[in-house]
Design an enzyme around this catalytic site. Structure first.
Site, mmCIF file in Angstrom:
data_model
loop_
_atom_site.group_PDB
_atom_site.id
_atom_site.type_symbol
_atom_site.label_atom_id
_atom_site.label_comp_id
_atom_site.label_asym_id
_atom_site.label_seq_id
_atom_site.Cartn_x
_atom_site.Cartn_y
_atom_site.Cartn_z
ATOM 1 N N GLU A 1 3.140 -4.886 -3.522
ATOM 2 C CA GLU A 1 1.695 -5.067 -3.442
ATOM 3 C C GLU A 1 1.267 -5.536 -2.051
ATOM 4 O O GLU A 1 0.136 -5.311 -1.631
ATOM 5 C CB GLU A 1 1.257 -6.101 -4.497
ATOM 6 C CG GLU A 1 0.034 -5.673 -5.281
ATOM 7 C CD GLU A 1 -0.241 -6.559 -6.487
ATOM 8 O OE1 GLU A 1 -0.354 -6.011 -7.581
ATOM 9 O OE2 GLU A 1 -0.347 -7.796 -6.334
ATOM 10 N N HIS B 1 26.948 1.671 -13.209
ATOM 11 C CA HIS B 1 27.318 2.669 -14.211
ATOM 12 C C HIS B 1 26.148 3.575 -14.552
ATOM 13 O O HIS B 1 26.210 4.343 -15.497
ATOM 14 C CB HIS B 1 27.854 1.970 -15.469
ATOM 15 C CG HIS B 1 29.132 1.230 -15.208
ATOM 16 N ND1 HIS B 1 30.377 1.673 -15.602
ATOM 17 C CD2 HIS B 1 29.358 0.066 -14.539
ATOM 18 C CE1 HIS B 1 31.307 0.833 -15.199
ATOM 19 N NE2 HIS B 1 30.716 -0.169 -14.549
ATOM 20 N N LYS C 1 -7.986 1.024 -12.901
ATOM 21 C CA LYS C 1 -8.808 0.191 -13.798
ATOM 22 C C LYS C 1 -10.167 0.837 -14.010
ATOM 23 O O LYS C 1 -10.666 0.882 -15.133
ATOM 24 C CB LYS C 1 -8.991 -1.210 -13.212
ATOM 25 C CG LYS C 1 -7.733 -2.049 -13.243
ATOM 26 C CD LYS C 1 -8.044 -3.461 -12.797
ATOM 27 C CE LYS C 1 -6.787 -4.237 -12.487
ATOM 28 N NZ LYS C 1 -7.022 -5.458 -11.751
HETATM 29 O O1 PA5 Z 1 -1.048 -10.430 -7.429
HETATM 30 C C1 PA5 Z 1 -2.088 -10.155 -7.976
HETATM 31 O O2 PA5 Z 1 -3.192 -10.437 -7.477
HETATM 32 C C2 PA5 Z 1 -2.113 -9.471 -9.333
HETATM 33 O O3 PA5 Z 1 -0.862 -9.107 -9.746
HETATM 34 C C3 PA5 Z 1 -2.705 -10.432 -10.350
HETATM 35 O O4 PA5 Z 1 -1.928 -11.590 -10.413
HETATM 36 C C4 PA5 Z 1 -2.778 -9.775 -11.721
HETATM 37 O O5 PA5 Z 1 -3.541 -8.601 -11.656
HETATM 38 C C5 PA5 Z 1 -3.405 -10.712 -12.730
HETATM 39 O O6 PA5 Z 1 -4.651 -11.121 -12.287
HETATM 40 P P1 PA5 Z 1 -5.350 -12.379 -12.897
HETATM 41 O O7 PA5 Z 1 -4.564 -13.577 -12.601
HETATM 42 O O8 PA5 Z 1 -6.710 -12.399 -12.278
HETATM 43 O O9 PA5 Z 1 -5.440 -12.136 -14.397
#
Ligand code: PA5
Length: 445
Positions: free
Chosen positions: A283, A304, A419
């Site tokens: 990310e 394996h 989303k």
């Molecule tokens: O790293 C990030 O920003 C995302 O992975 C969020 O942690 C994830 O989408 C969950 O978001 P939230 O904590 O707002 O529910």
């Protein structure tokens, strides 16, 4: 102690690393002076020495209460609000933590998918048990977690009075914004704050990770002390610190056409650290058509399955092996057997740690021969303090690596696209316009 080794690589020389001097100096400045892209998300840099002590004490108290009054803790969250806690608990308490006899609650992680069957399975495990809930969401609106939370509230409302239910719900969320903050205020849930300047994937050492981790009986003081020690060690080593070296070497390998980094461990309890690593680096770096694709394996099991590809497949990857450098403290040896029908007596009396190590070294040489180079990250002990060091090591190298790539390591613009489509297809108010066009596109799918 965490160490990084790359001196054995054939394709990377010291001169190559040195050529990054000015770029790593800029990355370091961006991190230390908070002057780079995404600079309002650098709260994790000083977190190990600059965290809210009062809240930290409340986390411990809440964990004590949960241990006293709960057989099960349900942890609701996804992505950065999920992976870190699970990674730490599985690494330190083992994959079979829930099956152990112990004085801490079983912990189930839910709200990290839309799969109703899995949630149903977990709720069945809660039958006849006392349950507490830690719902974690910075935005307070993440759909997977919100649905799970609603289902869990309905399920537990049949068992507890509204007041008792509220006393069993712990919300970890934004200081002031979001639906979860509002629900907590209205219902009197105990709350913990996700700092504004720490993004989800860097949040394992905030209450996001700390409450579930403390409930699993892990020493969170040691975890924070390890992170603080690593912070001190890395920054005092200057620009040649191991976290920066790792960031440079992985970028060098990317420049040489290795588009995939496979994080490998020889410890099954490392699996979720691999998942956490994938989110952290994927990310942070995967944007503007750049970045290494982060993958993970657990050997020898995956030798394996994926071993063939690692040895002999498309030459697009390199490995980063995380390995324990000193003998394991909990181990078994191979017993001697007179009959020796399985031919294993040559290993009789041998510790499994040693066998694992030979497998690791043999694999490293084989993969090198096949053209897959291996970076080595070593940790000397498997405990909370050292894990704190490892977490900080990866966080700092990830930020530096993102800056070397010239991306903002702290945003994630790409995760919104699916989303929007999903909300439109589900008929969420406000998404009406996109729906017809998406349904048209789906006609042939
Ligand atoms: O790293 C990030 O920003 C995302 O992975 C969020 O942690 C994830 O989408 C969950 O978001 P939230 O904590 O707002 O529910």
């Amino acid at each position: 102690m965490i160490t990084f080794q790359y001196s054995h690589l054939r394709s990377v020389t010291e001169a190559d690393v040195k050529a990054f001097d000015s770029r790593i100096a800029r990355a370091d400045e961006a991190i230390r002076n908070r002057s780079g892209a995404g600079n309002d998300f650098l709260g994790w840099v000083d977190l190990p020495v600059n965290y809210d002590r009062e809240e930290f004490a409340r986390i411990k108290e809440a964990a004590q209460k949960i241990k006293r009054d709960s057989d099960i803790l349900l942890v609701i969250g996804i992505g950065g609000s999920y992976l870190g806690a699970r990674a730490v608990i599985e690494f330190l308490q083992g994959v079979y933590y829930n099956g152990k006899r112990k004085n801490t609650p079983d912990i189930y992680f839910i709200g990290n998918s839309f799969n109703g069957e899995e949630l149903k399975n977990v709720l069945e495990l809660c039958e006849g048990k006392d349950v507490s809930v830690n719902v974690i969401s910075k935005s307070g609106t993440t759909t997977e977690s919100a649905i799970a939370f609603r289902i869990v509230r309905e399920y537990l409302a049949k068992r507890y009075t509204p007041a008792e239910l509220s006393s069993r719900i712990y919300a970890t969320t934004d200081r002031s914004r979001g639906a979860l903050r509002q629900m907590s205020t209205e219902n009197g849930y105990e709350t913990f704050v996700i700092p504004d300047d720490i993004g989800g994937r860097f949040s394992v050492l905030t209450p996001v990770g700390l409450l579930p981790i403390a409930c699993a009986g892990i020493d969170i003081d040691a975890l924070m002390a390890g992170a603080a020690a690593e912070r001190e060690a890395l920054f005092s080593a200057g620009l040649s610190n191991d976290a920066y070296r790792y960031a440079i070497v992985r970028n060098l390998l990317l420049e040489r056409g290795k588009a995939v980094e496979v994080l490998a461990s020889y410890d099954p309890s490392f699996r979720f650290l691999g998942e956490w690593f994938k989110q952290l680096f994927g990310e942070s770096e995967g944007k503007q058509k750049k970045g290494l694709f982060p993958a993970s394996v657990v050997y020898s099991s995956d030798l394996h399955s994926l071993g063939q590809f690692m040895q002999d497949g498309s030459p697009i990857l390199f490995e980063t092996v995380c390995t324990l450098s000193k003998p394991a403290t909990r181990d078994l040896t191979v017993p001697f057997e007179e009959a020796n029908a399985d031919g294993l007596n040559y290993l009789a009396g041998e510790a499994m740690y040693k066998i694992n190590k030979k497998a690791m070294l043999g694999t490293l040489l084989a993969h090198e021969q096949g053209g897959t180079e291996t970076l080595l990250i070593r940790y000397d002990v498997k405990d909370a303090r050292t894990l704190g060091e490892l977490i900080y090591f990866f966080e700092l190298s990830c930020a530096a690596s993102g800056y070397l790539l010239e991306v903002n390591p702290f945003d994630q613009p790409g995760v919104e696209a699916y989303k929007k489509n999903m909300f439109a297809l589900l008929g969420k108010p406000g998404y009406e316009e996109q729906r017809a066009s998406l349904e048209e596109q789906l006609k042939n799918i």
